[in-house]
Design a protein around this motif. Structure first.
Motif, PDB file in Angstrom:
ATOM      1  N   ALA A  62      52.170  -1.090  63.616  1.00 31.30           N
ATOM      2  CA  ALA A  62      53.409  -0.514  63.081  1.00 31.30           C
ATOM      3  C   ALA A  62      53.617   0.902  63.610  1.00 31.30           C
ATOM      4  CB  ALA A  62      53.370  -0.519  61.556  1.00 31.30           C
ATOM      5  N   LEU A  63      52.552   1.681  63.685  1.00 29.15           N
ATOM      6  CA  LEU A  63      52.668   3.038  64.229  1.00 29.15           C
ATOM      7  C   LEU A  63      53.041   3.009  65.710  1.00 29.15           C
ATOM      8  CD1 LEU A  63      49.698   4.948  62.544  1.00 29.15           C
ATOM      9  CD2 LEU A  63      52.136   5.126  62.007  1.00 29.15           C
ATOM     10  N   GLU A  64      52.506   2.052  66.443  1.00 31.95           N
ATOM     11  CA  GLU A  64      52.855   1.930  67.859  1.00 31.95           C
ATOM     12  C   GLU A  64      54.344   1.626  68.026  1.00 31.95           C
ATOM     13  OE1 GLU A  64      50.208  -0.975  69.543  1.00 31.95           O
ATOM     14  OE2 GLU A  64      48.527   0.439  69.595  1.00 31.95           O
ATOM     15  N   VAL A  65      54.887   0.771  67.161  1.00 35.87           N
ATOM     16  CA  VAL A  65      56.312   0.443  67.224  1.00 35.87           C
ATOM     17  C   VAL A  65      57.147   1.691  66.941  1.00 35.87           C
ATOM     18  CG1 VAL A  65      58.167  -0.852  66.096  1.00 35.87           C
ATOM     19  CG2 VAL A  65      56.034  -2.003  66.693  1.00 35.87           C
ATOM     20  N   VAL A  66      56.796   2.419  65.885  1.00 39.41           N
ATOM     21  CA  VAL A  66      57.530   3.651  65.548  1.00 39.41           C
ATOM     22  C   VAL A  66      57.408   4.658  66.693  1.00 39.41           C
ATOM     23  CG1 VAL A  66      57.611   5.640  63.995  1.00 39.41           C
ATOM     24  CG2 VAL A  66      57.341   3.341  63.051  1.00 39.41           C
ATOM     25  N   GLY A  67      56.226   4.807  67.236  1.00 36.57           N
ATOM     26  CA  GLY A  67      56.012   5.737  68.352  1.00 36.57           C
ATOM     27  C   GLY A  67      56.817   5.356  69.577  1.00 36.57           C
ATOM     28  N   GLN A  68      56.861   4.066  69.899  1.00 39.18           N
ATOM     29  CA  GLN A  68      57.644   3.602  71.056  1.00 39.18           C
ATOM     30  C   GLN A  68      59.134   3.860  70.837  1.00 39.18           C
ATOM     31  OE1 GLN A  68      56.641   2.541  73.984  1.00 39.18           O
ATOM     32  NE2 GLN A  68      54.465   2.497  73.507  1.00 39.18           N
ATOM     33  N   GLN A  69      59.617   3.594  69.618  1.00 42.58           N
ATOM     34  CA  GLN A  69      61.038   3.819  69.327  1.00 42.58           C
ATOM     35  C   GLN A  69      61.384   5.303  69.403  1.00 42.58           C
ATOM     36  OE1 GLN A  69      61.545   1.949  65.502  1.00 42.58           O
ATOM     37  NE2 GLN A  69      61.831  -0.082  66.388  1.00 42.58           N
ATOM     38  N   LEU A  70      60.519   6.138  68.871  1.00 41.37           N
ATOM     39  CA  LEU A  70      60.778   7.581  68.892  1.00 41.37           C
ATOM     40  C   LEU A  70      60.749   8.126  70.319  1.00 41.37           C
ATOM     41  CD1 LEU A  70      61.341  10.179  67.376  1.00 41.37           C
ATOM     42  CD2 LEU A  70      58.889  10.415  66.985  1.00 41.37           C
ATOM     43  N   ALA A  72      61.389   6.423  72.991  1.00 42.50           N
ATOM     44  CA  ALA A  72      62.572   5.881  73.680  1.00 42.50           C
ATOM     45  C   ALA A  72      63.796   6.744  73.380  1.00 42.50           C
ATOM     46  CB  ALA A  72      62.818   4.443  73.248  1.00 42.50           C
ATOM     47  N   ARG A  73      63.930   7.180  72.135  1.00 44.30           N
ATOM     48  CA  ARG A  73      65.053   8.063  71.770  1.00 44.30           C
ATOM     49  C   ARG A  73      64.886   9.443  72.418  1.00 44.30           C
ATOM     50  NH1 ARG A  73      65.023   4.766  66.982  1.00 44.30           N
ATOM     51  NH2 ARG A  73      67.099   3.887  66.717  1.00 44.30           N
ATOM     52  N   LEU A  74      63.661   9.905  72.500  1.00 49.38           N
ATOM     53  CA  LEU A  74      63.389  11.195  73.160  1.00 49.38           C
ATOM     54  C   LEU A  74      63.772  11.116  74.635  1.00 49.38           C
ATOM     55  CD1 LEU A  74      62.174  13.976  72.459  1.00 49.38           C
ATOM     56  CD2 LEU A  74      59.959  13.078  73.121  1.00 49.38           C
ATOM     57  N   MET A  75      63.443  10.018  75.289  1.00 54.37           N
ATOM     58  CA  MET A  75      63.796   9.849  76.710  1.00 54.37           C
ATOM     59  C   MET A  75      65.302   9.646  76.872  1.00 54.37           C
ATOM     60  SD  MET A  75      60.500   7.815  78.302  1.00 54.37           S
ATOM     61  CE  MET A  75      60.582   6.422  77.198  1.00 54.37           C
ATOM     62  N   ALA A  76      65.975   9.005  75.891  1.00 49.30           N
ATOM     63  CA  ALA A  76      67.434   8.860  75.947  1.00 49.30           C
ATOM     64  C   ALA A  76      68.093  10.232  75.850  1.00 49.30           C
ATOM     65  CB  ALA A  76      67.920   7.949  74.824  1.00 49.30           C
ATOM     66  N   ALA A  77      67.581  11.089  74.954  1.00 48.26           N
ATOM     67  CA  ALA A  77      68.111  12.452  74.846  1.00 48.26           C
ATOM     68  C   ALA A  77      67.891  13.215  76.152  1.00 48.26           C
ATOM     69  CB  ALA A  77      67.446  13.176  73.675  1.00 48.26           C
ATOM     70  N   ASP A  78      66.745  12.998  76.774  1.00 50.51           N
ATOM     71  CA  ASP A  78      66.442  13.638  78.056  1.00 50.51           C
ATOM     72  C   ASP A  78      67.449  13.198  79.124  1.00 50.51           C
ATOM     73  OD1 ASP A  78      64.772  15.100  80.000  1.00 50.51           O
ATOM     74  OD2 ASP A  78      64.248  13.086  80.709  1.00 50.51           O
ATOM     75  N   SER A 142      57.149  14.293  58.868  1.00 47.37           N
ATOM     76  CA  SER A 142      56.702  13.018  58.322  1.00 47.37           C
ATOM     77  C   SER A 142      57.713  11.942  58.690  1.00 47.37           C
ATOM     78  CB  SER A 142      56.521  13.119  56.807  1.00 47.37           C
ATOM     79  OG  SER A 142      57.624  13.709  56.211  1.00 47.37           O
ATOM     80  N   GLY A 143      57.323  10.697  58.477  1.00 49.93           N
ATOM     81  CA  GLY A 143      58.193   9.585  58.825  1.00 49.93           C
ATOM     82  C   GLY A 143      59.487   9.604  58.043  1.00 49.93           C
ATOM     83  N   GLY A 144      60.456   8.840  58.495  1.00 48.89           N
ATOM     84  CA  GLY A 144      61.763   8.796  57.854  1.00 48.89           C
ATOM     85  C   GLY A 144      62.846   9.018  58.887  1.00 48.89           C
ATOM     86  N   ASP A 145      63.946   9.618  58.467  1.00 50.94           N
ATOM     87  CA  ASP A 145      65.058   9.877  59.376  1.00 50.94           C
ATOM     88  C   ASP A 145      64.740  11.087  60.252  1.00 50.94           C
ATOM     89  OD1 ASP A 145      66.417   7.774  58.245  1.00 50.94           O
ATOM     90  OD2 ASP A 145      67.495   9.034  56.814  1.00 50.94           O
ATOM     91  N   VAL A 146      64.957  10.917  61.559  1.00 52.64           N
ATOM     92  CA  VAL A 146      64.614  11.936  62.545  1.00 52.64           C
ATOM     93  C   VAL A 146      65.805  12.146  63.472  1.00 52.64           C
ATOM     94  CG1 VAL A 146      63.096  12.423  64.515  1.00 52.64           C
ATOM     95  CG2 VAL A 146      62.168  11.333  62.482  1.00 52.64           C
TER      96      VAL A 146
END
Length: 160
Positions: A62-70, A72-78, A142-146
Motif C-alpha cells: 500500500a505504501l508503494e502504491v501511495v509513493g508511486q502515485q505521489l 507520478a504527480r511530482l513528475m507531472a508538476a515537473d 502525513s498522509g491525506g490530501d497533498v
C-alpha cells in the motif's frame, strides 16, 4: 491351606494391577492434554507470525502504491514547469492510513529526489525515487490530501 494362599496371591495381584491401570489411565490423560496444549500453542504462534508477516507485506504494498502515485504527480508538476508553467499546482488525495496504520511522508531533495513513506504501527518503510529536472524542496507531512506547488524556483509538497 494351599488353596487359601493361592487365593490371597490372586487377590493381591488383582488389587495391584487395578492400581497400576488407574495410574496409567490418569497419566495417559495428563500426557494427552500436555501434548495437545503444546500442539495448539505451536499452531497459534505460527499463525500469529504468518498474520504479522502478511500485515507487513500488505502495508508495504500500500505504501508503494501511495509513493508511486505521489512521485507520478511530482513528475507531472515537473513537466508542467518545464512547459513554462508559472502557477503550477498539482493535487492528490491519498488515504489517511494504510492497513490500519497512519504513515508519514518525507520528501528529500536528492539528487535524485526521493519520497520516503513510514508506517507508524508496523514500522515498514518504503522509498520511491522521482525523476525531476526541477529542484524539489525537503518536506515532511502525513498522509491525506497533498498538493505540489511550484514556488521559489522549486517544487514543494504540502498538506492540502
Amino acid at each position: 491351606m494351599r488353596e487359601r494362599s493361592r487365593s490371597r496371591r490372586g487377590r493381591g495381584t488383582a488389587d495391584g494391577g487395578d492400581r497400576d491401570r488407574a495410574t496409567a489411565t490418569a497419566l495417559s490423560y495428563v500426557l494427552t492434554l500436555g501434548i495437545t496444549a503444546l500442539l495448539i500453542s505451536g499452531l497459534l504462534i505460527a499463525a500469529g507470525n504468518t498474520v504479522e508477516q502478511q500485515r507487513e507485506d500488505t502495508t508495504r504494498e500500500a505504501l508503494e502504491v501511495v509513493g508511486q502515485q505521489l512521485t507520478a504527480r511530482l513528475m507531472a508538476a515537473d513537466r508542467l514547469v518545464g512547459a513554462n508553467g508559472t502557477d503550477v499546482v498539482v493535487r492528490g488525495s491519498y488515504p489517511d492510513s494504510v492497513s490500519g496504520s497512519t504513515y508519514s511522508i518525507a520528501v528529500r531533495s536528492g539528487p535524485p529526489p526521493t519520497v520516503v513513506l513510514n508506517a507508524t504501527v508496523t514500522g515498514v518503510s518504503v522509498t520511491v525515487t522521482a525523476a525531476t529536472t526541477t529542484p524539489v524542496a525537503d518536506a515532511s507531512l502525513s498522509g491525506g490530501d497533498v498538493e505540489i506547488v511550484y514556488a521559489g524556483g522549486e517544487l514543494e509538497v504540502r498538506s492540502a
